[in-house]
Write a protein that holds these residues in place. Structure first.
Motif, PDB file in Angstrom:
ATOM      1  N   ARG A  91     -47.687 -72.238 -71.123  1.00 29.36           N
ATOM      2  CA  ARG A  91     -47.349 -73.517 -71.754  1.00 29.36           C
ATOM      3  C   ARG A  91     -48.572 -74.299 -72.211  1.00 29.36           C
ATOM      4  NH1 ARG A  91     -42.531 -75.993 -67.852  1.00 29.36           N
ATOM      5  NH2 ARG A  91     -40.951 -74.402 -68.381  1.00 29.36           N
ATOM      6  N   THR A  92     -48.338 -75.153 -73.223  1.00 29.87           N
ATOM      7  CA  THR A  92     -49.312 -76.129 -73.685  1.00 29.87           C
ATOM      8  C   THR A  92     -48.664 -77.507 -73.667  1.00 29.87           C
ATOM      9  OG1 THR A  92     -50.471 -74.529 -75.082  1.00 29.87           O
ATOM     10  CG2 THR A  92     -50.771 -76.861 -75.612  1.00 29.87           C
ATOM     11  N   TYR A  93     -49.331 -78.439 -72.995  1.00 29.28           N
ATOM     12  CA  TYR A  93     -48.881 -79.827 -72.891  1.00 29.28           C
ATOM     13  C   TYR A  93     -49.918 -80.744 -73.528  1.00 29.28           C
ATOM     14  CZ  TYR A  93     -45.979 -78.174 -68.880  1.00 29.28           C
ATOM     15  OH  TYR A  93     -45.110 -77.512 -68.052  1.00 29.28           O
ATOM     16  N   ARG A  94     -49.473 -81.965 -73.889  1.00 32.41           N
ATOM     17  CA  ARG A  94     -50.411 -82.994 -74.343  1.00 32.41           C
ATOM     18  C   ARG A  94     -50.108 -84.304 -73.646  1.00 32.41           C
ATOM     19  NH1 ARG A  94     -50.761 -85.271 -80.493  1.00 32.41           N
ATOM     20  NH2 ARG A  94     -48.547 -85.591 -80.025  1.00 32.41           N
ATOM     21  N   LEU A  95     -51.148 -84.908 -73.067  1.00 29.26           N
ATOM     22  CA  LEU A  95     -51.083 -86.270 -72.533  1.00 29.26           C
ATOM     23  C   LEU A  95     -51.756 -87.172 -73.551  1.00 29.26           C
ATOM     24  CD1 LEU A  95     -50.417 -88.109 -70.033  1.00 29.26           C
ATOM     25  CD2 LEU A  95     -52.797 -87.750 -69.343  1.00 29.26           C
ATOM     26  N   SER A  96     -50.992 -88.091 -74.130  1.00 30.88           N
ATOM     27  CA  SER A  96     -51.514 -88.984 -75.159  1.00 30.88           C
ATOM     28  C   SER A  96     -50.897 -90.364 -74.978  1.00 30.88           C
ATOM     29  CB  SER A  96     -51.181 -88.438 -76.557  1.00 30.88           C
ATOM     30  OG  SER A  96     -51.787 -89.208 -77.571  1.00 30.88           O
ATOM     31  N   ASP A  97     -51.729 -91.378 -74.951  1.00 29.82           N
ATOM     32  CA  ASP A  97     -51.268 -92.761 -74.760  1.00 29.82           C
ATOM     33  C   ASP A  97     -50.410 -92.885 -73.504  1.00 29.82           C
ATOM     34  OD1 ASP A  97     -52.539 -93.605 -77.122  1.00 29.82           O
ATOM     35  OD2 ASP A  97     -50.818 -92.981 -78.328  1.00 29.82           O
ATOM     36  N   GLY A  98     -50.784 -92.145 -72.451  1.00 31.21           N
ATOM     37  CA  GLY A  98     -50.087 -92.235 -71.174  1.00 31.21           C
ATOM     38  C   GLY A  98     -48.805 -91.435 -71.087  1.00 31.21           C
ATOM     39  N   ARG A  99     -48.453 -90.707 -72.139  1.00 33.53           N
ATOM     40  CA  ARG A  99     -47.200 -89.954 -72.170  1.00 33.53           C
ATOM     41  C   ARG A  99     -47.494 -88.458 -72.183  1.00 33.53           C
ATOM     42  NH1 ARG A  99     -43.874 -88.023 -76.512  1.00 33.53           N
ATOM     43  NH2 ARG A  99     -41.706 -87.762 -75.859  1.00 33.53           N
ATOM     44  N   LEU A 100     -46.905 -87.733 -71.238  1.00 30.21           N
ATOM     45  CA  LEU A 100     -47.067 -86.282 -71.191  1.00 30.21           C
ATOM     46  C   LEU A 100     -45.874 -85.616 -71.854  1.00 30.21           C
ATOM     47  CD1 LEU A 100     -48.709 -83.837 -70.134  1.00 30.21           C
ATOM     48  CD2 LEU A 100     -47.280 -83.918 -68.069  1.00 30.21           C
ATOM     49  N   GLU A 101     -46.147 -84.674 -72.755  1.00 34.01           N
ATOM     50  CA  GLU A 101     -45.072 -83.915 -73.384  1.00 34.01           C
ATOM     51  C   GLU A 101     -45.446 -82.443 -73.420  1.00 34.01           C
ATOM     52  OE1 GLU A 101     -44.524 -84.782 -77.540  1.00 34.01           O
ATOM     53  OE2 GLU A 101     -46.652 -85.224 -77.824  1.00 34.01           O
ATOM     54  N   GLN A 102     -44.440 -81.595 -73.268  1.00 36.48           N
ATOM     55  CA  GLN A 102     -44.643 -80.165 -73.420  1.00 36.48           C
ATOM     56  C   GLN A 102     -44.534 -79.840 -74.899  1.00 36.48           C
ATOM     57  OE1 GLN A 102     -42.192 -77.587 -70.954  1.00 36.48           O
ATOM     58  NE2 GLN A 102     -42.430 -75.888 -72.404  1.00 36.48           N
ATOM     59  N   ILE A 103     -45.618 -79.333 -75.483  1.00 40.53           N
ATOM     60  CA  ILE A 103     -45.621 -79.004 -76.906  1.00 40.53           C
ATOM     61  C   ILE A 103     -44.946 -77.652 -77.145  1.00 40.53           C
ATOM     62  CG2 ILE A 103     -47.050 -78.625 -78.932  1.00 40.53           C
ATOM     63  CD1 ILE A 103     -47.068 -81.491 -77.811  1.00 40.53           C
ATOM     64  N   SER A 104     -45.353 -76.647 -76.403  1.00 43.42           N
ATOM     65  CA  SER A 104     -44.790 -75.308 -76.585  1.00 43.42           C
ATOM     66  C   SER A 104     -43.351 -75.255 -76.081  1.00 43.42           C
ATOM     67  CB  SER A 104     -45.635 -74.268 -75.846  1.00 43.42           C
ATOM     68  OG  SER A 104     -45.673 -74.552 -74.457  1.00 43.42           O
ATOM     69  N   VAL A 105     -42.607 -74.313 -76.594  1.00 48.83           N
ATOM     70  CA  VAL A 105     -41.231 -74.069 -76.162  1.00 48.83           C
ATOM     71  C   VAL A 105     -41.169 -72.661 -75.575  1.00 48.83           C
ATOM     72  CG1 VAL A 105     -38.818 -73.892 -76.866  1.00 48.83           C
ATOM     73  CG2 VAL A 105     -40.309 -75.598 -77.944  1.00 48.83           C
ATOM     74  N   ASP A 106     -40.718 -72.553 -74.339  1.00 51.56           N
ATOM     75  CA  ASP A 106     -40.680 -71.254 -73.671  1.00 51.56           C
ATOM     76  C   ASP A 106     -39.830 -70.255 -74.445  1.00 51.56           C
ATOM     77  OD1 ASP A 106     -42.103 -72.519 -71.696  1.00 51.56           O
ATOM     78  OD2 ASP A 106     -40.499 -72.495 -70.211  1.00 51.56           O
ATOM     79  N   HIS A 107     -40.315 -69.044 -74.543  1.00 51.48           N
ATOM     80  CA  HIS A 107     -39.503 -67.926 -75.032  1.00 51.48           C
ATOM     81  C   HIS A 107     -38.978 -67.203 -73.785  1.00 51.48           C
ATOM     82  CE1 HIS A 107     -42.328 -68.179 -78.677  1.00 51.48           C
ATOM     83  NE2 HIS A 107     -41.179 -68.760 -78.984  1.00 51.48           N
ATOM     84  N   SER A 108     -37.867 -67.679 -73.274  1.00 49.56           N
ATOM     85  CA  SER A 108     -37.348 -67.159 -72.019  1.00 49.56           C
ATOM     86  C   SER A 108     -35.833 -67.157 -72.039  1.00 49.56           C
ATOM     87  CB  SER A 108     -37.835 -68.008 -70.836  1.00 49.56           C
ATOM     88  OG  SER A 108     -37.277 -69.306 -70.886  1.00 49.56           O
ATOM     89  N   ALA A 109     -35.255 -66.330 -71.176  1.00 54.11           N
ATOM     90  CA  ALA A 109     -33.801 -66.269 -71.067  1.00 54.11           C
ATOM     91  C   ALA A 109     -33.243 -67.610 -70.601  1.00 54.11           C
ATOM     92  CB  ALA A 109     -33.407 -65.155 -70.095  1.00 54.11           C
ATOM     93  N   VAL A 110     -33.942 -68.261 -69.686  1.00 54.68           N
ATOM     94  CA  VAL A 110     -33.483 -69.555 -69.170  1.00 54.68           C
ATOM     95  C   VAL A 110     -33.525 -70.623 -70.269  1.00 54.68           C
ATOM     96  CG1 VAL A 110     -34.177 -71.457 -67.669  1.00 54.68           C
ATOM     97  CG2 VAL A 110     -33.930 -69.171 -66.731  1.00 54.68           C
ATOM     98  N   GLN A 111     -34.578 -70.622 -71.087  1.00 54.29           N
ATOM     99  CA  GLN A 111     -34.668 -71.592 -72.179  1.00 54.29           C
ATOM    100  C   GLN A 111     -33.512 -71.415 -73.158  1.00 54.29           C
ATOM    101  OE1 GLN A 111     -36.726 -74.165 -72.486  1.00 54.29           O
ATOM    102  NE2 GLN A 111     -35.813 -74.788 -74.436  1.00 54.29           N
ATOM    103  N   GLU A 112     -33.158 -70.187 -73.444  1.00 54.82           N
ATOM    104  CA  GLU A 112     -32.018 -69.940 -74.332  1.00 54.82           C
ATOM    105  C   GLU A 112     -30.731 -70.508 -73.749  1.00 54.82           C
ATOM    106  OE1 GLU A 112     -31.744 -65.815 -75.283  1.00 54.82           O
ATOM    107  OE2 GLU A 112     -33.489 -65.844 -76.623  1.00 54.82           O
ATOM    108  N   LEU A 113     -30.531 -70.326 -72.446  1.00 54.95           N
ATOM    109  CA  LEU A 113     -29.335 -70.864 -71.801  1.00 54.95           C
ATOM    110  C   LEU A 113     -29.325 -72.388 -71.829  1.00 54.95           C
ATOM    111  CD1 LEU A 113     -29.116 -68.474 -68.709  1.00 54.95           C
ATOM    112  CD2 LEU A 113     -27.633 -68.466 -70.720  1.00 54.95           C
ATOM    113  N   LEU A 114     -30.496 -72.996 -71.645  1.00 51.07           N
ATOM    114  CA  LEU A 114     -30.592 -74.452 -71.720  1.00 51.07           C
ATOM    115  C   LEU A 114     -30.230 -74.953 -73.113  1.00 51.07           C
ATOM    116  CD1 LEU A 114     -33.916 -75.012 -69.733  1.00 51.07           C
ATOM    117  CD2 LEU A 114     -31.637 -75.781 -69.019  1.00 51.07           C
TER     118      LEU A 114
END
Length: 278
Positions: free
Chosen positions: A115-138
């Motif tokens: 994964r790649t995340y960014r913390l900017s202006d106090g806010r953390l966000e996950q930039i990348s999106v997992d290529h996973s079976a669980v992510q597809e189900l979500l």
């Protein structure tokens, strides 16, 4: 355009593994983590060979999308060349410093579930999106987020470099701002440490080196069941011709290119297997 960076990186075998299958590059303008799979069947070789294909980009002022994607193609070829190890493969996630219209951008690449995340202006966000079976189900609404970490297929990825995959990575372009902090990690961190703890550590530690060391320590304290690799990158100063509100954000440049980490079992192509399946 100019950008001043500071960074820190750490990798640990973890508390249960016999081999560290993770590999990293942390040297401007390129910061990548690869999490190999295949265990005794050369996951460590797959991750090392994959990132070796990118190392010629280190030391350049910036990296273009074409250059990054060309290196990815070399990585695919090199991993495919691992003899007699059909299961060998690796994830790749990370960021390169790029330039668009004279302004500094983060060029993010991802395939797999590192994964790649960014913390900017106090806010953390996950930039990348997992290529996973669980992510597809979500995404399909068939799984609740609170159930994802205990799902039986949480280790199954749907895209990779190698392991029979012919998939392409995802890319994002994000404007770089002074004060941005990027986190790139293998799932040995993200599966052990909560999103809230990631945010707290990244917010509290002043230096990127201290943040990387502490995050690896937290992963070990919370189980250390896998190899854990962490890169933290800070944008100290960014100079460019555009004001922050003039930067366009490109969600994905190539939207159509998309226990241990394992690939999805091979599906008989006669039954309709697409090119993006592993």
């Amino acid at each position: 355009m100019s950008i001043e960076l500071a960074w820190g990186a750490r990798s640990d075998i973890g508390l249960r593994r016999k081999v560290n299958e993770d590999t990293l590059i942390a040297d401007s303008p390129l910061f990548l983590v690869a999490d190999g799979m295949g265990g005794h069947e050369a996951g460590d070789v797959a991750s090392e060979r994959a990132l070796r294909a990118f190392r010629h980009l280190v030391g350049r002022p910036t990296v273009t999308l074409d250059e990054l994607h060309s290196a990815f193609g070399d990585a695919v070829r090199d991993v495919a060349g691992i003899e007699a190890v059909r299961a060998a493969g690796t994830t790749i996630s990370g960021v390169a410093v790029s330039q668009q219209g004279g302004a500094a951008y983060w060029l993010v690449i991802n395939i797999g579930d590192s994964r790649t995340y960014r913390l900017s202006d106090g806010r953390l966000e996950q930039i990348s999106v997992d290529h996973s079976a669980v992510q597809e189900l979500l995404e399909q609404g068939r799984l609740r987020p609170q159930d994802a970490e205990v799902h039986a297929e949480r280790h199954v990825i749907t895209k990779a470099v190698g392991a029979g995959s012919r998939a392409e990575p995802d890319y994002w372009l994000l404007p770089a701002k002074a004060g941005d902090r990027l986190l790139i990690c293998s799932d040995g961190l993200s599966r052990e440490v909560t999103f809230e703890l990631l945010r707290d550590v990244l917010s509290e530690e002043v230096s990127p080196e201290a943040a990387a060391v502490r995050l690896v320590h937290e992963a070990l304290l919370h189980g250390g069941r896998d190899n854990v690799t962490v890169i933290v990158v800070d944008a100290l100063n960014v100079a460019g011709p555009l004001a922050d509100d003039e930067f366009p954000t490109v969600p994905s440049v190539l939207d159509d290119l998309e226990v241990d980490t394992v690939p999805r079992p091979e599906i008989d192509e006669s039954e309709g297997c697409g090119d993006d399946q592993v």
